[in-house]
Design a protein around this motif. Structure first.
Motif, PDB file in Angstrom:
ATOM      1  N   HIS A 179       0.813  -1.217   0.000  1.00 55.25           N
ATOM      2  CA  HIS A 179       0.000   0.000   0.000  1.00 55.25           C
ATOM      3  C   HIS A 179       0.849   1.271   0.000  1.00 55.25           C
ATOM      4  O   HIS A 179       1.820   1.375   0.765  1.00 55.25           O
ATOM      5  CB  HIS A 179      -0.894  -0.025   1.252  1.00 55.25           C
ATOM      6  CG  HIS A 179      -1.869   1.097   1.340  1.00 55.25           C
ATOM      7  ND1 HIS A 179      -2.950   1.213   0.490  1.00 55.25           N
ATOM      8  CD2 HIS A 179      -1.920   2.175   2.173  1.00 55.25           C
ATOM      9  CE1 HIS A 179      -3.639   2.303   0.805  1.00 55.25           C
ATOM     10  NE2 HIS A 179      -3.037   2.912   1.811  1.00 55.25           N
ATOM     11  N   GLN A 188      -8.192   6.289   5.854  1.00 57.57           N
ATOM     12  CA  GLN A 188      -7.763   5.613   7.073  1.00 57.57           C
ATOM     13  C   GLN A 188      -8.905   4.778   7.652  1.00 57.57           C
ATOM     14  O   GLN A 188      -8.684   3.698   8.205  1.00 57.57           O
ATOM     15  CB  GLN A 188      -7.271   6.629   8.111  1.00 57.57           C
ATOM     16  CG  GLN A 188      -6.655   5.997   9.359  1.00 57.57           C
ATOM     17  CD  GLN A 188      -5.507   5.053   9.036  1.00 57.57           C
ATOM     18  OE1 GLN A 188      -4.580   5.407   8.309  1.00 57.57           O
ATOM     19  NE2 GLN A 188      -5.564   3.841   9.564  1.00 57.57           N
ATOM     20  N   ILE A 191      -8.938   1.574   5.778  1.00 61.04           N
ATOM     21  CA  ILE A 191      -7.810   0.738   6.206  1.00 61.04           C
ATOM     22  C   ILE A 191      -8.109   0.085   7.555  1.00 61.04           C
ATOM     23  O   ILE A 191      -7.896  -1.117   7.745  1.00 61.04           O
ATOM     24  CB  ILE A 191      -6.522   1.574   6.285  1.00 61.04           C
ATOM     25  CG1 ILE A 191      -6.074   2.004   4.877  1.00 61.04           C
ATOM     26  CG2 ILE A 191      -5.403   0.786   6.969  1.00 61.04           C
ATOM     27  CD1 ILE A 191      -4.957   3.026   4.861  1.00 61.04           C
ATOM     28  N   TYR A 209       3.518  -0.603   4.043  1.00 60.81           N
ATOM     29  CA  TYR A 209       3.325   0.776   3.585  1.00 60.81           C
ATOM     30  C   TYR A 209       4.607   1.269   2.909  1.00 60.81           C
ATOM     31  O   TYR A 209       5.717   0.991   3.387  1.00 60.81           O
ATOM     32  CB  TYR A 209       3.013   1.692   4.772  1.00 60.81           C
ATOM     33  CG  TYR A 209       1.661   1.487   5.404  1.00 60.81           C
ATOM     34  CD1 TYR A 209       0.579   2.294   5.059  1.00 60.81           C
ATOM     35  CD2 TYR A 209       1.458   0.503   6.358  1.00 60.81           C
ATOM     36  CE1 TYR A 209      -0.659   2.117   5.647  1.00 60.81           C
ATOM     37  CE2 TYR A 209       0.226   0.314   6.952  1.00 60.81           C
ATOM     38  CZ  TYR A 209      -0.831   1.127   6.595  1.00 60.81           C
ATOM     39  OH  TYR A 209      -2.060   0.945   7.178  1.00 60.81           O
TER      40      TYR A 209
END
Length: 253
Positions: A179, A188, A191, A209
């Motif tokens: 990601h 967010q 997520i 990330y």
């Protein structure tokens, strides 16, 4: 000199043509995927499905399949939309991809049909993984949610959300999410909901990330301007590919 250049171009084309077209059906809908056989020894006949981004089958997905074959995997690029439905622009792509996102059982069915074709080409039905990019990354996660017979799935900059009304069931496939840390298209909240879903599903999941990376960071045809929301990031592209390679090695041992 001209003769040498012609030979070089011809060999490049011949090398790329190792990817062969495979026609198959979903009812009356004609689908056309692409298969490439493992270039290295593959005694377990491991296969990997490649799910393209929202514009449908493109050079990026074929190049990924070719790279997978060089690693020793049979690879198949799935046709999700159908051979006559490839979008001509982003508006059409949004409509088509939106349909499958809103009808995940149809998306899962198209992925399963691609798996069936990969097996017909010689892959072991019990040694399959699914990787996908953007819209295809969402599809990879849907393969896990649908409990298709796959050992693992890899989502490159894919959407993570699902309808709140859908019941979360146990997930057997291992999950790797790659990601962009600055992706503006995945909130967010989305997520956090995804991670909660993985916990509830008792999944074996990982999420990497990548700094300074936004949406579609593996697509070389994009510029590198993050302000556009979707941009190529060479470092994230290379790091995510290495993460996928390690994941597949662990998956298939």
């Amino acid at each position: 000199m001209k003769f040498n250049i012609i030979i070089l171009l011809f060999s490049t084309i011949v090398g790329y043509s190792q990817i062969k077209s495979v026609s198959y059906l979903d009812g009356k809908d004609k689908l056309e995927g692409f298969f490439i056989k493992a270039e290295k020894a593959n005694p377990k006949n491991i296969g990997v499905i490649v799910l393209p981004a929202w514009m449908g089958i493109d050079d990026h997905s074929k190049e990924s399949a070719e790279a997978l074959s060089k690693l020793g995997y049979h690879a198949f690029v799935a046709d999700i939309y159908g051979s006559i439905n490839n979008p001509k622009n982003t508006e059409e792509a949004a409509k088509l991809s939106g349909y499958f996102k809103n009808n995940p059982e149809e998306y899962q069915k198209r992925i399963q049909l691609a798996i069936d074709q990969l097996v017909k080409q010689g892959a072991n039905v019990n040694e399959i993984a699914v990787i996908g990019y953007c819209f295809g990354g969402t599809g990879a996660i849907e393969a896990a949610r649908g409990n298709l017979n796959v050992k693992g799935v890899v989502s490159f900059h894919g959407g993570l959300g699902k309808d709140k009304m859908r019941i979360t069931t146990p997930i057997a496939a291992k999950v790797l999410v790659l990601h962009g840390a600055d992706d503006p298209y995945v909130s967010q909240k989305e997520i956090s909901a995804f991670q909660d879903e993985m916990r509830t599903a008792k999944a074996d999941w990982q999420m990497n990330y990548y700094a300074n990376a936004v949406h579609a960071f593996t697509h070389k045809n994009l510029n590198t301007d993050n302000s556009k929301g979707a941009a190529y990031n060479e470092k994230a592209d290379k790091r995510s590919w290495e993460a996928m390679k390690s994941f597949l090695l662990e998956l298939f041992k």
